[in-house]
Design an enzyme around this catalytic site. Structure first.
Site, PDB file in Angstrom:
ATOM      1  N   LYS A   1       0.794  -1.275   0.120  1.00 11.07           N
ATOM      2  CA  LYS A   1       0.075  -0.173   0.036  1.00 11.07           C
ATOM      3  C   LYS A   1       0.820   1.282   0.207  1.00 11.07           C
ATOM      4  O   LYS A   1       2.191   1.212   0.234  1.00 11.07           O
ATOM      5  CB  LYS A   1      -0.877   0.134   1.205  1.00 11.07           C
ATOM      6  CG  LYS A   1      -0.312   0.045   2.553  1.00 11.07           C
ATOM      7  CD  LYS A   1      -1.092  -0.188   3.756  1.00 11.07           C
ATOM      8  CE  LYS A   1      -0.231  -0.090   5.146  1.00 11.07           C
ATOM      9  NZ  LYS A   1      -1.034  -0.550   6.281  1.00 11.07           N
TER      10      LYS A   1
ATOM     11  N   TYR B   1      17.516  29.707   9.843  1.00 10.18           N
ATOM     12  CA  TYR B   1      16.318  30.529  10.322  1.00 10.18           C
ATOM     13  C   TYR B   1      16.216  30.811  11.656  1.00 10.18           C
ATOM     14  O   TYR B   1      16.583  29.826  12.487  1.00 10.18           O
ATOM     15  CB  TYR B   1      15.044  30.102   9.887  1.00 10.18           C
ATOM     16  CG  TYR B   1      14.741  30.328   8.535  1.00 10.18           C
ATOM     17  CD1 TYR B   1      14.430  31.474   7.988  1.00 10.18           C
ATOM     18  CD2 TYR B   1      14.744  29.093   7.489  1.00 10.18           C
ATOM     19  CE1 TYR B   1      14.042  31.557   6.465  1.00 10.18           C
ATOM     20  CE2 TYR B   1      14.462  29.461   6.068  1.00 10.18           C
ATOM     21  CZ  TYR B   1      13.915  30.637   5.538  1.00 10.18           C
ATOM     22  OH  TYR B   1      13.786  30.792   4.381  1.00 10.18           O
TER      23      TYR B   1
HETATM   24  C1  LIG Z   1      -0.534  -1.638   6.679  1.00 10.10           C
HETATM   25  C2  LIG Z   1      -0.929  -2.807   7.040  1.00 10.10           C
HETATM   26  C3  LIG Z   1      -0.248  -4.181   6.977  1.00 10.10           C
HETATM   27  C4  LIG Z   1       1.381  -4.084   7.141  1.00 10.10           C
HETATM   28  O1  LIG Z   1       1.806  -3.714   8.647  1.00 10.10           O
HETATM   29  P1  LIG Z   1       3.434  -3.797   8.748  1.00 10.10           P
HETATM   30  O2  LIG Z   1       3.598  -3.451  10.102  1.00 10.10           O
HETATM   31  O3  LIG Z   1       3.953  -2.666   7.911  1.00 10.10           O
HETATM   32  O4  LIG Z   1       3.875  -5.004   8.253  1.00 10.10           O
HETATM   33  C5  LIG Z   1      -0.946  -5.457   7.398  1.00 10.10           C
HETATM   34  N1  LIG Z   1      -2.126  -5.478   7.481  1.00 10.10           N
HETATM   35  C6  LIG Z   1      -2.985  -4.213   7.503  1.00 10.10           C
HETATM   36  C7  LIG Z   1      -4.553  -4.213   7.700  1.00 10.10           C
HETATM   37  C8  LIG Z   1      -2.302  -3.150   7.245  1.00 10.10           C
HETATM   38  O5  LIG Z   1      -3.093  -1.774   7.302  1.00 10.10           O
END
Ligand SMILES: *Cc1c(COP(=O)(O)O)cnc(C)c1O
Length: 361
Positions: A37, A248
């Site tokens: 994702k 800054y």
């Molecule tokens: C993002 C996500 C994962 C993966 O999580 P990691 O900790 O990065 O391995 C797994 N299941 C769901 C539902 C997620 O949203």
């Protein structure tokens, strides 16, 4: 024209190696899905899925229909689950491209049932985000829904091995799954959940972070290989006197004659403003403090202790490397390493090392 954009380089073989590490931590009966994702956590979905397929990964989770379509173009035979569920895209799009929605509401399950679309069922066990609650699941089962391909839930506190919420979520998950056909495959753990023990693995784990080299295991050294290197060019070297201010609001005051390196990376490239005076980068194998505020396109480093012959304009300064994990940057920026990858990966010039050349089915 030379580009001074910071370089975010991804070691594709290390991703493959990390997939194999995850596999080796599980019983052979447990399957592993890759979570790609958010453009594979900023690493570039199109580029990482082929190497993962080559490493033996057959199942992927994406955030959206848009990502699923991109992934399907790369891997014609992979199993693709879409975390946003049935909220986007026509039912036809799921069927034609063989995409599996992760259904988190009774209405989505009803729609998948009616349209005869295979789906993953998401249960809410204590994360407090998406998924069916116990009462919703019980009522749903009275409607004779289609049997899901997989039933899943997501742990909120898996990074904290001793947290009692892990047990609580697992017990709720087992309890809810007991209402379903016993043959329904189950999935609870993401990367950190792998380290909670075999009774958290069920039939499938869903790993993102671990594949990309993040270490949310608490184990030192990390069982996973570093994947990302983030480097930016030194574009100027200046000398400031004792008592002079840098950047800054003059948040850094030189307490000695200081050699200043100006580096072409700023917060537009994902180097958070908050790291000012709290982070060290690496230059020529040594640690160099980031001094003064990070600005939009630039930041300054202290090169006083670096031999002058090494400090050359155009040389690379590392902000993430094999010895400076993304977790360092995350700590300095008061965030998590996943956010660091997404921000810098999305804003810098991505390069890939060890790109496999083969075509993927
Ligand atoms: C993002 C996500 C994962 C993966 O999580 P990691 O900790 O990065 O391995 C797994 N299941 C769901 C539902 C997620 O949203």
């Amino acid at each position: 024209m030379q580009s001074y954009k910071p370089v975010f380089s991804v070691d594709l073989r290390a991703i493959q190696a990390n997939f194999t590490v995850v596999r080796s931590l599980l019983s052979p009966a447990v399957a592993v899905s890759a979570v790609v994702k958010s453009d594979a956590y900023g690493l570039g979905l199109e580029r990482v899925v082929g190497p993962l397929w080559e490493a033996g990964c057959r199942s992927f989770f994406v955030a959206s229909m848009e990502e699923a379509i991109r992934l399907r173009r790369r891997l014609a035979r992979a199993d693709i689950a879409i975390l946003e569920g049935l909220r986007n895209g026509s039912l036809e799009a799921y069927r034609e491209r063989r995409l599996t929605p992760v259904c988190s509401t009774p209405a989505e399950v009803a729609a998948a049932t009616l349209a005869a679309i295979p789906y993953v069922l998401n249960l809410e066990t204590g994360f407090g985000r998406l998924g069916l609650r116990f009462d919703e699941l019980r009522s749903l089962l009275h409607t004779n829904p289609r049997v899901p391909e997989l039933v899943m839930s997501h742990l909120a506190c898996a990074d904290d091995t001793g947290n009692s919420r892990n047990r609580l979520q697992k017990d709720r998950f087992v309890g809810m799954c007991a209402l379903l056909a016993p043959s329904t495959p189950r999935s609870l753990a993401a990367s950190a959940g792998v380290f909670l023990g075999a009774d958290y693995h069920f039939d499938r784990v869903r790993t993102g972070s671990a594949l990309y080299g993040l270490n949310n295991t608490g184990l030192e050294p990390s069982p996973f290989k570093p994947v990302v290197r983030l480097s930016a060019r030194l574009i100027d070297i200046r000398h400031v006197q004792r008592g002079e201010a840098v950047g800054y609001m003059g948040t850094f005051l030189a307490d000695r004659p200081t050699v200043l390196g100006i580096v072409a990376i700023g917060y537009r490239h994902g180097l958070a403003w908050q790291v000012a005076n709290r982070l060290s980068a690496e230059f020529a194998g040594r640690s160099v403090p980031v001094i003064g505020r990070v600005s939009m396109e630039y930041c300054a480093i202290d090169l006083t202790d670096i031999p002058a012959r090494l400090a050359r304009i155009g040389a690379f300064v590392d902000f993430i490397s094999a010895t400076a994990p993304p977790e360092n940057l995350a700590r300095a920026a008061a965030t998590v390493a996943q956010e660091i990858l997404i921000r810098t990966g999305g804003a810098c010039a991505r390069r890939y090392r060890f790109a496999p050349s083969g075509q993927h089915p």
